[in-house]
Design an enzyme around this catalytic site. Structure first.
Site, PDB file in Angstrom:
ATOM      1  N   GLY A   1       0.928  -1.256  -0.032  1.00 41.48           N
ATOM      2  CA  GLY A   1      -0.064   0.031   0.065  1.00 41.48           C
ATOM      3  C   GLY A   1       1.072   1.280  -0.070  1.00 41.48           C
TER       4      GLY A   1
ATOM      5  N   ASN B   1      -7.322   4.216   9.268  1.00 39.41           N
ATOM      6  CA  ASN B   1      -6.845   2.838   9.738  1.00 39.41           C
ATOM      7  C   ASN B   1      -7.057   2.708  11.384  1.00 39.41           C
ATOM      8  OD1 ASN B   1      -4.847   4.916   9.039  1.00 39.41           O
ATOM      9  ND2 ASN B   1      -3.349   3.823  10.246  1.00 39.41           N
TER      10      ASN B   1
ATOM     11  N   GLN C   1      -7.565   0.360   3.814  1.00 40.82           N
ATOM     12  CA  GLN C   1      -8.180  -0.159   4.711  1.00 40.82           C
ATOM     13  C   GLN C   1     -10.034  -0.536   4.384  1.00 40.82           C
ATOM     14  OE1 GLN C   1      -7.405  -1.467   7.787  1.00 40.82           O
ATOM     15  NE2 GLN C   1      -5.369  -0.627   7.931  1.00 40.82           N
TER      16      GLN C   1
ATOM     17  N   SER D   1      -4.053  -2.820  -0.416  1.00 41.89           N
ATOM     18  CA  SER D   1      -2.881  -3.556  -0.038  1.00 41.89           C
ATOM     19  C   SER D   1      -3.357  -5.169   0.556  1.00 41.89           C
ATOM     20  CB  SER D   1      -2.302  -2.938   1.038  1.00 41.89           C
ATOM     21  OG  SER D   1      -1.361  -3.985   1.758  1.00 41.89           O
TER      22      SER D   1
ATOM     23  N   HIS E   1      -2.204  -7.617   2.156  1.00 38.39           N
ATOM     24  CA  HIS E   1      -2.272  -8.110   3.777  1.00 38.39           C
ATOM     25  C   HIS E   1      -3.382  -7.673   4.755  1.00 38.39           C
ATOM     26  CE1 HIS E   1      -0.019  -4.977   6.257  1.00 38.39           C
ATOM     27  NE2 HIS E   1       0.247  -4.602   4.969  1.00 38.39           N
TER      28      HIS E   1
ATOM     29  N   THR F   1      10.579  -7.210 -11.898  1.00 40.38           N
ATOM     30  CA  THR F   1      10.076  -8.443 -12.034  1.00 40.38           C
ATOM     31  C   THR F   1       8.825  -8.835 -11.248  1.00 40.38           C
ATOM     32  OG1 THR F   1      12.353  -9.486 -12.795  1.00 40.38           O
ATOM     33  CG2 THR F   1      10.512 -11.039 -12.337  1.00 40.38           C
TER      34      THR F   1
ATOM     35  N   CYS G   1       5.441   4.795  22.037  1.00 34.85           N
ATOM     36  CA  CYS G   1       6.292   5.379  22.803  1.00 34.85           C
ATOM     37  C   CYS G   1       7.573   5.626  22.073  1.00 34.85           C
ATOM     38  CB  CYS G   1       6.956   4.134  23.929  1.00 34.85           C
ATOM     39  SG  CYS G   1       7.829   4.784  25.045  1.00 34.85           S
TER      40      CYS G   1
HETATM   41  N1  PLP Z   1      -2.702   3.081   4.076  1.00 36.22           N
HETATM   42  C1  PLP Z   1      -3.397   2.864   5.228  1.00 36.22           C
HETATM   43  C2  PLP Z   1      -4.456   3.506   5.631  1.00 36.22           C
HETATM   44  C3  PLP Z   1      -2.772   1.811   6.034  1.00 36.22           C
HETATM   45  O1  PLP Z   1      -3.660   1.348   7.026  1.00 36.22           O
HETATM   46  C4  PLP Z   1      -1.393   1.167   5.720  1.00 36.22           C
HETATM   47  C5  PLP Z   1      -1.103  -0.125   6.635  1.00 36.22           C
HETATM   48  O2  PLP Z   1      -1.246  -0.097   7.769  1.00 36.22           O
HETATM   49  C6  PLP Z   1      -0.855   1.710   4.471  1.00 36.22           C
HETATM   50  C7  PLP Z   1      -1.468   2.576   3.866  1.00 36.22           C
HETATM   51  C8  PLP Z   1       0.405   0.916   4.176  1.00 36.22           C
HETATM   52  O3  PLP Z   1       0.162  -0.253   3.375  1.00 36.22           O
HETATM   53  P1  PLP Z   1       1.286  -1.325   3.689  1.00 36.22           P
HETATM   54  O4  PLP Z   1       1.450  -1.858   4.769  1.00 36.22           O
HETATM   55  O5  PLP Z   1       0.851  -2.473   2.561  1.00 36.22           O
HETATM   56  O6  PLP Z   1       2.494  -0.803   2.971  1.00 36.22           O
END
Ligand code: PLP
Length: 389
Positions: free
Chosen positions: A72, A151, A179, A199, A201, A237, A325
């Site tokens: 992302g 997020n 998100q 993204s 994951h 690639t 922190c």
């Molecule tokens: N944008 C948002 C709103 C996210 O929550 C995150 C990841 O926490 C990202 C971008 C970045 O994604 P990536 O971890 O795939 O680089």
């Protein structure tokens, strides 16, 4: 391994077994390079074609509007970078104060290089002021980059309405939908969004793969420069196994998104209601009416989020905190600060984020174990209510 009650799905999600199965052949059997001249390599090209269609289908786009990226962050960086390179005479960017660092820090970086950046504010529920947005767009605004869903709080911005405004004013509009994708339906066909990041994951594909939607006809300048992959729009690639995994995760999301989200919402609502009832001085951060159905950001006033997390960790509960922190001082999250959440509440914020892999038993366990932790910390808190008042 000890069982973990995993409620940190906005950080990352478990890979779906079906995604893993789809990826497996691409490590030791079909490991060719799609750019190779021989059939062995060329064959995997059709698997990339299929994955591109699966991603496009999930968001109602055309396959040739999708490029694969490494995450992302890369998609966000590539979108903003492209707008600034495509319109070099325009040196203004509009974004918000609550973006992910992959947008915020990238914009700050351009600000240090002489660009002008407007950071839009939010109210105490995390909502944008649409008038402020309209007034911020100037003739020299190259791009407006505003996230689809936050997020930390799950607050959803009216990004389609914003896209239409930006479009009319003649700037490009990018949304970080990292998100949002996989949690709510999208249809780029009826949309004014020019670029959109996602993204893998965050919705049960592995880490290290993402995509950028680029509306057909949008000027685009490559961020990664080198070979001719992705029709010259992203060199490097292709990461075939991960691209196939992303495609499969998109296919699964297309099929299950609505029923999954109904179930996740009912789990989240029960969790939230129970925690608020059992913990005095707790409040939910963010607009309740426009929020991702999996996210609950709760402030337990007068205690520190990090202390809560450490004790929850001992109970096998994984959540996350709005404060980090940094060099000995506890910095509350930039999102909660932008919302004007009071110091005593911002420090005690915990984000619970669920997925289709959470169960009723998980919610029962959290409801049983979190309130005693909160009460214990309140008793020993240096910010105790009495000492503060
Ligand atoms: N944008 C948002 C709103 C996210 O929550 C995150 C990841 O926490 C990202 C971008 C970045 O994604 P990536 O971890 O795939 O680089």
């Amino acid at each position: 391994m000890k069982k973990v009650i995993y409620m940190d799905n906005n950080a990352t999600t478990q890979v779906d077994e079906r995604v893993l199965d789809a990826m497996k052949p691409f490590f030791c059997e079909k490991y060719g390079n799609p750019s190779s001249m021989h059939t062995f390599g060329g064959r995997v090209g059709s698997d990339i074609v299929k994955a591109r269609e699966q991603v496009a289908d999930l968001i109602g786009a055309r396959p040739d509007e999708i490029i694969f990226t490494s995450c992302g962050t890369e998609s966000d960086n590539a979108a903003i970078n492209s707008a600034l390179l495509s319109f070099p005479e325009k040196r203004h960017i509009v974004t918000t104060r609550v973006e992910h660092p992959s947008v915020l820090s990238f914009c700050k970086n351009f600000e240090n290089r002489g660009y002008v950046v407007t950071y839009l504010s939010v109210d105490d529920k995390g909502n944008l002021d649409i008038e402020e947005l309209k007034n911020s767009i100037k003739d020299d605004t190259a791009i407006v980059s505003i996230m689809a869903a936050n997020n930390e709080t799950g607050v959803i911005f009216p990004f389609e309405e914003i896209a239409a405004i930006v479009n009319e004013k003649g700037s490009l509009f990018h949304t970080d939908a990292v998100q949002f994708v996989g949690k709510l339906p999208l249809n780029m066909k009826d949309s004014n969004v020019d670029m959109l990041s996602l993204s893998g994951h965050k919705f049960h594909a592995p880490k290290g793969v993402g995509a950028l939607y680029i509306r057909k006809g949008t000027r685009f300048r490559s961020f990664m420069i080198g070979g001719h992959q992705e029709k010259g729009r992203r060199a490097g690639t292709e990461n075939v196994p991960l691209i196939v995994g992303l495609g499969k995760a998109c296919e699964l999301a297309s099929i299950h998104v609505e029923e999954d989200q109904d179930r996740v919402k009912s789990l989240r609502d029960r969790l939230e209601k129970g925690l608020l009832e059992k913990s005095p001085d707790a409040r939910v951060n963010g607009n309740h009416n426009s929020r991702l159905s999996n996210t609950s950001n709760i402030s337990f006033e007068y205690i520190e989020g990090e202390a809560i997390l450490l004790l929850l960790d001992q109970k096998g509960i994984a959540a996350s905190s709005g404060s980090a922190c940094t060099s000995g001082s506890l910095e509350p999250s930039h999102v909660l600060r932008a919302m004007g959440v009071p110091f005593t509440a911002a420090h005690g914020s915990v984000r619970f984020s669920l997925s289709r892999f959470n169960s009723d038993e998980d919610v029962d366990y959290v409801l049983e174990n979190v309130p005693p932790v909160i009460n214990r910390l309140r008793e020993i808190s240096p910010f105790g209510k009495e000492s503060k008042d």
